[in-house]
Each structure stands twice: as C-alpha cells, then as structure tokens.
Design an enzyme around this catalytic site. Structure first.
Site, PDB file in Angstrom:
ATOM      1  N   CYS A   1       0.675  -1.044   0.038  1.00 51.80           N
ATOM      2  CA  CYS A   1       0.102  -0.079  -0.009  1.00 51.80           C
ATOM      3  C   CYS A   1       0.997   1.356  -0.025  1.00 51.80           C
ATOM      4  CB  CYS A   1      -1.011   0.073   1.174  1.00 51.80           C
ATOM      5  SG  CYS A   1      -0.092  -0.092   2.604  1.00 51.80           S
ATOM      6  N   SER A   2       2.124   1.247   0.281  1.00 50.85           N
ATOM      7  CA  SER A   2       2.929   2.188   0.253  1.00 50.85           C
ATOM      8  C   SER A   2       3.851   2.525  -1.016  1.00 50.85           C
ATOM      9  CB  SER A   2       4.143   2.077   1.621  1.00 50.85           C
ATOM     10  OG  SER A   2       4.761   0.925   1.111  1.00 50.85           O
TER      11      SER A   2
END
Length: 369
Positions: free
Chosen positions: A252-253
């Site tokens: 998600c980063s």
C-alpha cells in the site's frame, strides 16, 4: 431457521475463542517489561527465522495467487525486524512518562482483546506484526484473515504460539479465527473485542468502523509522488521502479501515481523505461482500464500478478520482460478508474505545468482515494 442456527453456532465459536483470549490476557496482565519484550521478540523470531519466512511466503503465493515468493520472504523478514527494533525501544509497562513540572505521570495499561482484520496481500507479516504490537502493550489478539489467506495466517499464528510456549508465555495471547472465516464470524469478533485494527479491502475497514468497537483502520494505498525539476532522474526512476515492482505492486506504500513536471516529463519517462517501465499507448490504455476495472471495480484475477500475466491479459504490444506498466492520464477524476488504487504493476502518469499544479493534482488524487 437453518440460517439463524448457523449464525448462532458461529457466534458461539467466536465466543469460545474470545474467552480463551481473555483468560490469557488475565494471565499476562502482571508481566514486567522484560517479560513483555521477550514475548515480542519470540513472536518476531517465529516469522523472521529464514525457513519460516520462506515457507510462509511460498504458502501465501500458492494460496492467494498474489505477489511473488522472493519479495514476500524479504517482506516477512524486513518488516518484522524493523517493527521489533521500534518496539524494543519503547516502554509500555508501569510509568512510561513523568512531567516533574506539572506533576503528571503516565502509566501504561492494556487495552484488552484486539481483533486484527488482515489482508490477503500480506497474509503472514501483517498478522505477526500486529501481534507483536498487541503483546507489547500486554494485550491479547485474535486474527481474522480473509478466507483466501486462512492457511497462511493460521500457520503464522501457530508458529508464533509455539515460540511463546517455549518461554512460558500463554499461547492464547495469539489466536486465529477457525476455518471457515465468515463475515458473521469477523463481525462478531469485532463486536466482542476491545479494539479493532483493520487492514485490507475498504469494505472490511468500513465494517470495523461500524462495529461499535473503537477501531484503527488504513486508507486506500493510492500513493501519489511528484517528480520535480530538481530531481536526480536516474536515481528517482531506480527507486520508483523498485518500489512499484516489489511483490507485484501489493504494498500500500508503493507508488500508484506519478505527477511529473512538464520540463522533465519526457526525460523522466525515458529514465523509467530504462528501469523496466513499459509505456502503454492509447489502445493499450483502454484495454488496461477494461481489464483492470471491469464494471468499475478492481479485477481480483489481475491484481498483484506478474508482468507476463498482465502483458497477456491486456494484449500489450511490446516485450513481456518489462517490470511495470506506465499509463498516461490527463488529470485525476473520480470517474477515471486509473485515478484510484490499483494493487498491481500499473502506474498512472500525470503531466504538471509547474510545482503548484503538481500539488493540486496530488490533492485531487488523495480526495479520490
């Protein structure tokens, strides 16, 4: 009546798991800081151990079909050792701070029983890292994985419980919901817990916030990054490519959108191509959108797949040996799917007139996310 009976049975099973967790919580309540840190370290070691990190990575890819083994091995180890490093620096038992001027001292106390909603994209590291954090505060935790990742989460939990048992710590500080994990079971667990920590699909995060229990959740992983005129383009492209391609874009980063200033736009794209980026043309863009977002929703058969799979699915023209796909968009908009989270090797590119315009594009993307 049959459906009501099934729900009642599920709630009863969850109640038993919760009961065991609360018993372990009471047994661990008086642990001192050294005992807590030993338990946290034991849990970390259960995943960091090389043979366990690899076995869980292989099972995760086999079970979920998401990501790739080598990057998951790295994730299992690096995320865990990083989390352990940060946790061991913190004091969580007894008096944790003292302000002699105001005369106010703060003492740590457990929250209680934590319900951990975990994702299919990270089915080993997330349950274990959440468990380390929970135990650091002398809490008990129950993991609620998605059905598609239950075997991996259950194996990770079993390994952690075994390490706790070796040092005489209650093993039921960490548990996993029994198979099959249903919506009703997860909802019941959230309602009975003292705190919910939710990572995963947005519907699951929203359910956590609606459970009536205090909850901490994550947003969509729709990361926008600006490349401005002062950037070292070769270095930026190398780092962006490494981040975007890691574990097939499941993190998600990792970058989801690049906003590139006009005066370095083509040079940046060229640098990204040098690092394995594939620049899609207009026809390919349309196929990517229809393949990745059929009916306007993410295609679960496409996300977190390798480039070869995407090359075939999207009928791309060029070589199938690239690392990720770059798709150019005029501007972010709620009605344009590529403005959203993609959980894949697809990177959206936007051209900004200047830095102020780039910031406006970033804000627009974050509003959509």
């Amino acid at each position: 009546l049959r459906e009501e009976g099934m729900v009642t049975s599920i709630v009863g099973e969850v109640e038993e798991v919760v009961k065991r967790g609360r018993t372990a919580l009471a047994q661990f309540h008086q642990a001192d800081q050294s005992q807590v840190d030993a338990a946290v370290t034991a849990v970390a070691w259960s995943l960091y151990r090389p043979e366990n990190a690899r076995a869980l990575a292989e099972l995760a890819v086999e079970e979920t079909g998401l990501g790739n083994v080598e990057d998951k091995v790295s994730k299992n180890q690096r995320k865990t050792i990083g989390t352990l490093r940060d946790l061991l620096r913190a004091k969580t038992v007894g008096m944790v701070s003292e302000d002699r001027v105001s005369g106010i001292s703060k003492y740590a106390k457990p929250v209680g029983l934590v319900a951990a909603v975990t994702p299919s994209t990270n089915p080993a590291a997330t349950p274990i890292n959440k468990s380390m954090m929970a135990i650091k505060g002398r809490n008990a935790i129950i993991v609620a994985p998605p059905p598609s990742a239950w075997r991996t989460a259950a194996m990770a939990v079993d390994l952690a419980r075994s390490e706790l048992g070796k040092i005489g710590v209650p093993q039921n500080l960490i548990q996993v919901l029994p198979e099959p994990v249903t919506y009703e079971a997860t909802r019941s667990l959230m309602e009975q817990a003292d705190l919910v920590v939710a990572t995963g699909a947005q519907d699951r995060v929203r359910d956590a916030y609606k459970s009536g229990t205090p909850a901490l959740g994550v947003g969509a992983g729709n990361v926008p990054v600006i490349v401005d005129s002062s950037a070292d383009l070769a270095a930026a492209a190398r780092l962006i490519a490494a981040s975007k391609s890691f574990d097939n874009g499941t993190s998600c980063s990792s970058e989801s959108a690049l906003i590139i200033l006009d005066d370095v736009y083509e040079a940046t794209v060229k640098a990204l191509e040098h690092e394995g980026g594939y620049r899609a043309d207009g026809d390919e863009r349309r196929r990517i959108i229809s393949g990745l977002f059929p009916g306007g929703r993410l295609n679960r058969e496409i996300i977190a797949k390798d480039f070869r799979t995407l090359h075939k699915a999207f009928k791309l023209h060029g070589s199938n040996s690239a690392r990720f796909i770059m798709v150019e968009e005029p501007e972010p908009h709620l009605d344009l799917p590529l403005s959203r989270e993609k959980i894949s090797l697809v990177l959206t590119l936007y051209r900004a007139r200047n830095f102020e315009h780039a910031v406006l594009l970033v804000l627009a993307i974050l509003e959509i996310a």
